[in-house]
Design a protein around this motif. Structure first.
Motif, PDB file in Angstrom:
ATOM      1  N   THR A 150       0.830  -1.207   0.000  1.00 40.51           N
ATOM      2  CA  THR A 150       0.000   0.000   0.000  1.00 40.51           C
ATOM      3  C   THR A 150       0.863   1.256   0.000  1.00 40.51           C
ATOM      4  O   THR A 150       0.584   2.225  -0.726  1.00 40.51           O
ATOM      5  N   ALA A 151       1.912   1.253   0.815  1.00 41.84           N
ATOM      6  CA  ALA A 151       2.813   2.410   0.858  1.00 41.84           C
ATOM      7  C   ALA A 151       3.478   2.644  -0.494  1.00 41.84           C
ATOM      8  O   ALA A 151       3.617   3.792  -0.939  1.00 41.84           O
TER       9      ALA A 151
ATOM     10  N   THR B 116       3.189  11.556   2.971  1.00 44.11           N
ATOM     11  CA  THR B 116       2.941  11.491   4.411  1.00 44.11           C
ATOM     12  C   THR B 116       2.035  10.317   4.754  1.00 44.11           C
ATOM     13  O   THR B 116       2.272   9.596   5.736  1.00 44.11           O
ATOM     14  N   VAL B 117       1.010  10.097   3.950  1.00 38.53           N
ATOM     15  CA  VAL B 117       0.102   8.974   4.192  1.00 38.53           C
ATOM     16  C   VAL B 117       0.843   7.646   4.017  1.00 38.53           C
ATOM     17  O   VAL B 117       0.625   6.697   4.780  1.00 38.53           O
ATOM     18  N   ALA B 118       1.738   7.572   3.026  1.00 36.43           N
ATOM     19  CA  ALA B 118       2.523   6.342   2.833  1.00 36.43           C
ATOM     20  C   ALA B 118       3.361   6.033   4.071  1.00 36.43           C
ATOM     21  O   ALA B 118       3.451   4.878   4.518  1.00 36.43           O
TER      22      ALA B 118
ATOM     23  N   GLU C 269       3.049   2.773   6.787  1.00 40.65           N
ATOM     24  CA  GLU C 269       4.159   1.912   7.195  1.00 40.65           C
ATOM     25  C   GLU C 269       4.333   1.909   8.713  1.00 40.65           C
ATOM     26  O   GLU C 269       4.435   0.850   9.335  1.00 40.65           O
ATOM     27  N   TYR C 270       4.365   3.086   9.304  1.00 43.21           N
ATOM     28  CA  TYR C 270       4.658   3.162  10.735  1.00 43.21           C
ATOM     29  C   TYR C 270       3.491   2.641  11.577  1.00 43.21           C
ATOM     30  O   TYR C 270       3.689   1.832  12.495  1.00 43.21           O
ATOM     31  N   VAL C 271       2.284   3.085  11.275  1.00 46.39           N
ATOM     32  CA  VAL C 271       1.128   2.646  12.059  1.00 46.39           C
ATOM     33  C   VAL C 271       0.852   1.164  11.814  1.00 46.39           C
ATOM     34  O   VAL C 271       0.622   0.390  12.756  1.00 46.39           O
TER      35      VAL C 271
END
Length: 423
Positions: A145-146, A175-177, A181-183
């Motif tokens: 997705t990222a 930023t959304v990508a 990844e992080y969340v």
């Protein structure tokens, strides 16, 4: 593949992989310094955060398995190649340039290869663990997705080049990508993220801090224009830069790095160790690295101005943008250390907090004065803060360092005994 062990340490292959990040940090700072705008600064931080997430994935691989055994060196070389290509395309990661491959698509493709190679290792290691194997599909979906978002960020805004919101749309997609990844990574980590070797995990992150500090040294060396004489202002700026870098090194490596590793060793419960490794190292070390890179970015501009015969001997006024980069980078670094100490040692390092407050207070004051004078203020404030922090330790520093020394001596004695028996 050979699984990792509680006493494993960093391998030479992992150090080889880290060499790419020397070039990565240099490339990011050079690109940002050549186009010093708030938008480009935010792009620098976005690329840095993505590089950091790629690196943490490789650190997790090296913790779960021995990176220099079996087929893992091949995976490592593939990762190194993809990472190097990714870094080469950083200048075109947001805006493609004619005459070559499509920069944003190459960047996104390399990132996908890096993440998939890491997940392939975990899939092999967890092939006999059904609960973890069931998490593989959502774990693959996160970087996929990222990557799709990165592809959209590199193609859609290009078709809207004449629209005023094209750049904003691109930054939002990036930023959304990162958030995906992080969340997503943190959410899924509750099921599969295990730190086998606390020593390896702490050592890997400490080495990355060293690499980031090394970028500041490189900025000191490459800042002045080649061929210009070594003037008094350049020498003063270089020595002040070394002083600040030394203080930043001391603030982390003198005691805190040992304390963080000892706390990670002490955490026997897997959930507690997972939270410490995630919050302290994956999350709080990112602003630590970012602050160092911002400081290196400010140094690069300051040294270039100090060496130029076209500027006043003490340099032009620092200005609002560069004072934010230079003072803000150091402040972000120190705040990260305060956060690490607060979470692990359950205490507030007030001298460092006060140092950050003073930096924030004096930054607007020194912005209109010559750059070298501003840098002197920065060096004095940071040096006083770190020295006071060192001398207020009240026995804590001595205990932590003594424990670290005893561990080192015990490890050396055990290794010497083994060598005497087998070599």
């Amino acid at each position: 593949m050979w699984p990792g062990a509680p006493g494993s340490r960093t391998t030479r292959l992992e150090l080889f992989y880290d060499l790419v990040f020397v070039f990565a940090f240099l490339n990011v700072t050079t690109l940002t310094a050549s186009h010093a705008t708030p938008v480009n600064l935010y792009r620098c931080l976005l690329v840095l955060a993505l590089l950091w997430w790629s690196w943490t994935g490789f650190a997790r691989v090296g913790n779960a398995a021995r990176a220099d055994q079996g087929v893992l060196p091949v995976v490592g070389f593939i990762t190194v190649g993809a990472t190097f290509l990714l870094v080469l395309t950083v200048p075109t990661a947001f805006v493609d340039r004619p005459g070559g491959l499509h920069g944003p698509l190459v960047f996104a493709g390399c990132y996908f290869v890096i993440r998939m190679s890491q997940l392939a290792v975990f899939a092999w290691l967890e092939r006999s663990d059904p609960p973890r194997r069931r998490t593989l599909l959502p774990r693959v979906a996160v970087p996929t997705t990222a990557t799709v978002l990165l592809v959209l960020a590199g193609t859609v805004p290009a078709r809207l080049a004449d629209r005023p919101y094209a750049v904003m749309l691109q930054l939002v997609l990036w930023t959304v990508a990162l958030l995906v990844e992080y969340v997503g990574g943190v959410t899924l980590a509750r099921l599969w993220w295990v730190v086998v070797s606390a020593g390896h995990w702490a050592e890997r992150h400490a080495l990355m801090v060293l690499i980031a500090l090394g970028e500041s040294i490189i900025a000191l060396g490459l800042g002045p224009k080649t061929g210009l004489p070594l003037t008094g202002p350049v020498a003063v700026a270089a020595l002040l830069g070394i002083l600040v870098v030394a203080m930043l090194w001391w603030a982390y490596f003198d005691t805190l790095a040992y304390a963080l590793e000892q706390a990670l060793h002490h955490a026997r419960d897997p959930d507690v160790r997972r939270r410490l490794s995630r919050n302290i190292y994956t999350f709080l070390h990112l602003p630590l690295i970012a602050g160092t890179i911002l400081f290196a970015l400010g140094l690069k501009d300051l040294l270039a101005d100090a060496a130029s015969p076209e500027t006043p001997s003490w340099g032009p006024p620092l200005g609002g943008f560069w004072v934010t980069v230079l003072f803000g980078g150091v402040g972000l670094y120190l705040l990260s250390l305060v956060g690490c100490a607060l979470l692990v040692l359950r205490e507030v390092h007030w001298p460092l907090v006060i140092t950050v407050v003073v930096l924030a207070a004096v930054a607007p004051v020194v912005a209109p004065i010559p750059e070298l004078a501003s840098f002197i203020v920065l060096a004095v404030v940071v040096s006083v803060g770190v020295v006071v922090e060192t001398f207020r330790e009240d026995g804590r520093r001595r205990r932590i360092r003594q424990l670290a020394l005893e561990e080192q001596l015990a490890s050396e004695a055990e290794q010497s005994h083994w060598r005497q028996q087998h070599l």
